[in-house]
Scaffold this active site. Structure first.
Site, short mmCIF file in Angstrom:
data_model
loop_
_atom_site.label_atom_id
_atom_site.label_comp_id
_atom_site.label_asym_id
_atom_site.label_seq_id
_atom_site.Cartn_x
_atom_site.Cartn_y
_atom_site.Cartn_z
CD GLU A 63 -1.20 -0.02 3.72
OE1 GLU A 63 -2.29 -0.60 3.55
OE2 GLU A 63 -0.83 0.42 4.82
CE LYS B 30 6.34 5.17 6.07
NZ LYS B 30 5.85 6.51 6.45
NE ARG C 72 -0.74 4.84 12.35
CZ ARG C 72 0.13 3.90 12.74
NH1 ARG C 72 1.43 4.18 12.77
NH2 ARG C 72 -0.29 2.69 13.06
NE ARG D 75 4.69 7.88 15.36
CZ ARG D 75 4.84 7.10 14.31
NH1 ARG D 75 4.06 7.27 13.26
NH2 ARG D 75 5.76 6.16 14.27
CD GLU E 254 0.37 8.39 7.86
OE1 GLU E 254 0.60 9.58 7.59
OE2 GLU E 254 1.19 7.62 8.37
CG PHE F 30 -3.12 2.26 7.25
CD1 PHE F 30 -2.91 1.61 8.46
CD2 PHE F 30 -2.65 3.55 7.10
CE1 PHE F 30 -2.22 2.22 9.48
CE2 PHE F 30 -1.97 4.18 8.13
CZ PHE F 30 -1.76 3.51 9.33
NE ARG G 96 4.97 -6.64 19.20
CZ ARG G 96 5.52 -5.78 20.03
NH1 ARG G 96 6.65 -5.18 19.72
NH2 ARG G 96 4.94 -5.50 21.18
CE LYS H 191 10.11 3.03 8.80
NZ LYS H 191 9.79 4.09 9.79
#
Length: 522
Positions: free
Chosen positions: A210, A212, A217, A232, A261, A301, A373, A379
Site C-alpha cells: 500500500e 506510504k 498518523r 500518533r 493518516e 489502512f 514487530r 516500509k
C-alpha cells in the site's frame, strides 16, 4: 522516593548492556516506589514527562544548567513532577520568564548529577537504555506478572505508566480491565524499514502493498454519532480535523476504531510536505480559515474494531475486509493484494512519481500489535542524501558505552563561514564504524563537556534522510528528519561537503516554501 535514587538507577542501566541486567535494576527501583510515585518513575525512566511538552525552550534549559548545584540530594520524584505541572500551567504575558524561573528554582535544589538528568530529560536526550520493551519487562518483574499481559495492557491503555501502577498495586487480574474500548486510544502498530522492495517482499509471505503517505498518523473512534480523533501520541485532536470527523460520521459502520493518516493535498493531488500538513495541528488554531486554505484528506489502512467486535488479534486480511465494509473506498489507502513482484515495483514507482514517500509491505496473516514487530509491517522509501561534516559526537550508552556515537552534523556556510548544524544521528553505525570513528574523533578533539566531544570539522559523512523540516532548535532553522549514516567519504574534505545554501535549495524543491529565517548569530 528521592530523585537521586532514580538518577543512580538510570546511570547504572546506561552502564550495562545486558537486557536482563537492565530489567533487574529497573525492577528493583520500581518495587521501592510508592503508589503515587510509580507513574512518575516509569515515565522519567522512559525518557518522558507526564505533562508532555511544558513550554521550555532550548535556550532556557541551557541557561538553567549553569546554576550552582546543591551539595546534598533532597528532591523527591513528586517535587519534580509538581514543578513540571506548574511550568506547564503557566500562560499569558511573561510566561517565558516565569517558566524559566520555576526551572531555575528546581535545578538550584538538584545535585550536579540530578541537574544533568533533568536537563537531558527536558531536551529529550535521555537515552539510558530503558526503552519501552525493557520497561515492560521491568514492570512485569517488579509486579510478579507475565510480561505479555503487561505488554497487551499497555497497548490497550496507551500508557505504560498507568499500567505499571495497576500491575504493582493490584496485580495481574486487574490488568484484564485494559481492553479495547471505544473512545480510548490504543497504541499504534509501527513499521520497520527494509533496504528495498525485494528485501521487503522476501520477508512478507502472503502480503499486500500500500502507499506510504507522509501525513499525520491518526486513530479515529466512532461510537454512534460521536467521533473522536487521536494523534500518533494518543492526544485528542478532534477539533483540528473536522474533515476527518465528517468522513467517518458518514461511514456505514456504527461503532469503529480506524487507523490511518491525514494529509494535505495540493490541487493537483500531489501531497504537501509533512510540515505543511502539521500546520493544521498548531496550538492556536483558526480551524475554519485553515480548513479553507489547507484542507485535509484522511486515508485509512486498518480497522481495529467494527460493530463492537475487537479485531486486533485477527489477521490483517480480516481487518482489511472489515475496513472495506466500514468506510467509503475513496478513504482507503490505495493498495494491491498479493501482487506479482513486477506489479509491486510498478506500484512503488507510481507512488513515488505521485510525490508520496514509498510503500508499505504488510503480512496478511499478522495481528495488530503495538511497537515494531519484525517483518509484519515493512516500509520501503527512497531516501535523499547529503554530504555533511561531523562537528561533534556524544558518548554512547548501553552496548555503545565507551564509543562516540551520536553525530552532530553540519553543512558548509558559504555566506558566513563555518558550518550550520542540521541535526544529530546515531543510526546506521556498525561496531566497526563506531570503533573507527571514536579513534578518529578523539584524534581531532578540540573540547568537550560531560557527554559531548567537539572535533575539528574535517570528516565528511554521507547522510541519508527522508525530509527537511523547520526547527527552532538549530541556527539555520532547518533539521533533518530520519537521518542515518550511509558511509564516510574519505575522498572528500570539509570544503567538498554540501553547503547550507544547497540545503536551502533542497528544502525549497521539496516543499515549494521559502526557507525559515536564520538566527543572527551561529
Amino acid at each position: 522516593m528521592l530523585l537521586h535514587e532514580l538518577v543512580d538507577t538510570s546511570m547504572a542501566v546506561q552502564a550495562v548492556s545486558g537486557r536482563l541486567d537492565k530489567t533487574a535494576r529497573l525492577a528493583a527501583l520500581l518495587t521501592r516506589a510508592s503508589r503515587d510515585e510509580i507513574e512518575i518513575a516509569v515515565t522519567f525512566l522512559s525518557g518522558g514527562m507526564r505533562q508532555g511538552r511544558i513550554g521550555l525552550g532550548f535556550a532556557a534549559i541551557r541557561v538553567a544548567r549553569e546554576i550552582p548545584a546543591a551539595s546534598d540530594p533532597s528532591l523527591t520524584l513528586e517535587d519534580v513532577d509538581r514543578t513540571f505541572e506548574r511550568i506547564a500551567a503557566v500562560s499569558g504575558a511573561g510566561s517565558g520568564r516565569e517558566r524559566a524561573g520555576l526551572l531555575r528554582g528546581l535545578l538550584a535544589r538538584a545535585t550536579r548529577g540530578e541537574q544533568e538528568f533533568l536537563a537531558r530529560l527536558l531536551f529529550g536526550e535521555l537515552r539510558q537504555g530503558a526503552l519501552e520493551g525493557v520497561m515492560v519487562d521491568a514492570v512485569a518483574k517488579a509486579a510478579g506478572v507475565r510480561a505479555a499481559v503487561v505488554r497487551r495492557a499497555a497497548m490497550m491503555a496507551g500508557d505504560l505508566a498507568v499500567v505499571a501502577r495497576v500491575a504493582l498495586t493490584e496485580g495481574e487480574p486487574a490488568l484484564a480491565a485494559f481492553a479495547v474500548q471505544l473512545l480510548r486510544p490504543v497504541q499504534p502498530m509501527l513499521a520497520e524499514s527494509a533496504a528495498d522492495l525485494d528485501e521487503a517482499l522476501g520477508e512478507a509471505g502472503e502480503f499486500l502493498v500500500e502507499q506510504k503517505l507522509d501525513g499525520a498518523r491518526i486513530q479515529v473512534h466512532k461510537a454512534g454519532d460521536e467521533v473522536r480523533v487521536f494523534s500518533r501520541t494518543l492526544n485528542e485532536v478532534t477539533e483540528a480535523v473536522p474533515e476527518v470527523v465528517a468522513v467517518v460520521k458518514a461511514s456505514p459502520g456504527r461503532n469503529l476504531i480506524l487507523d490511518g493518516e491525514v494529509i494535505a493535498l495540493q490541487r493537483t493531488g500531489a501531497p504537501h510536505p509533512f510540515q505543511v500538513t502539521m500546520r493544521r495541528f498548531g496550538r492556536r488554531l483558526d480551524v475554519d480559515r485553515l480548513r479553507a486554505e489547507l484542507p485535509l484528506t484522511p486515508f485509512f489502512f486498518d480497522c481495529l474494531l467494527a460493530d463492537d467486535t475487537a479485531l486486533l488479534d485477527e489477521p490483517l486480511a480480516r481487518r482489511a475486509a472489515a475496513l472495506a465494509e466500514s468506510i467509503d473506498a475513496a478513504a482507503v489507502v490505495p493498495r494491491l493484494v498479493q501482487p506479482a513482484p513486477a506489479d509491486a515495483a510498478a506500484f512503488l514507482e507510481r507512488t513515488l512519481a505521485a510525490g508520496h514517500e514509498g510503500v508499505m509491505v504488510k503480512t496478511l496473516g499478522a495481528p495488530y500489535a503495538a511497537g515494531r514487530r519484525g517483518a509484519a509491517w515493512l516500509k520501503v522509501k527512497r531516501a535523499r542524501t547529503l554530504d555533511l561534516v561531523v562537528l561533534a559526537a556524544e558518548w554512547g550508552s548501553g552496548r555503545r558505552r565507551g564509543w562516540l556515537s551520536n553525530l552532530h552534523l553540519g553543512a558548509r556556510d558559504e555566506e558566513r563561514g563555518g558550518f550550520v548544524m542540521l541535526g544529530k544521528t546515531f543510526k546506521g553505525l556498525t561496531d566497526q564504524i563506531l570503533a573507527w570513528q571514536t579513534r578518529e574523533f578523539l584524534a581531532r578533539e578540540i573540547g568537550r563537556d560531560d557527554y559531548t566531544v567537539y572535533i575539528r570539522p574535517e570528516l565528511v559523512v554521507e547522510i541519508a534522510f527522508n525530509d527537511l523540516q523547520e526547527s527552532p532548535h538549530y541556527p539555520g532553522g532547518l533539521a533533518l528528519r530520519f537521518a542515518r549514516v550511509k558511509r564516510y567519504r574519505a575522498d572528500k574534505t570539509a570544503a567538498d561537503a554540501d553547503s547550507f545554501e544547497s540545503v536551502l535549495q533542497v528544502y525549497q524543491q521539496m516543499t515549494g516554501l521559502d526557507p525559515p529565517a536564520r538566527r543572527a548569530a551561529q
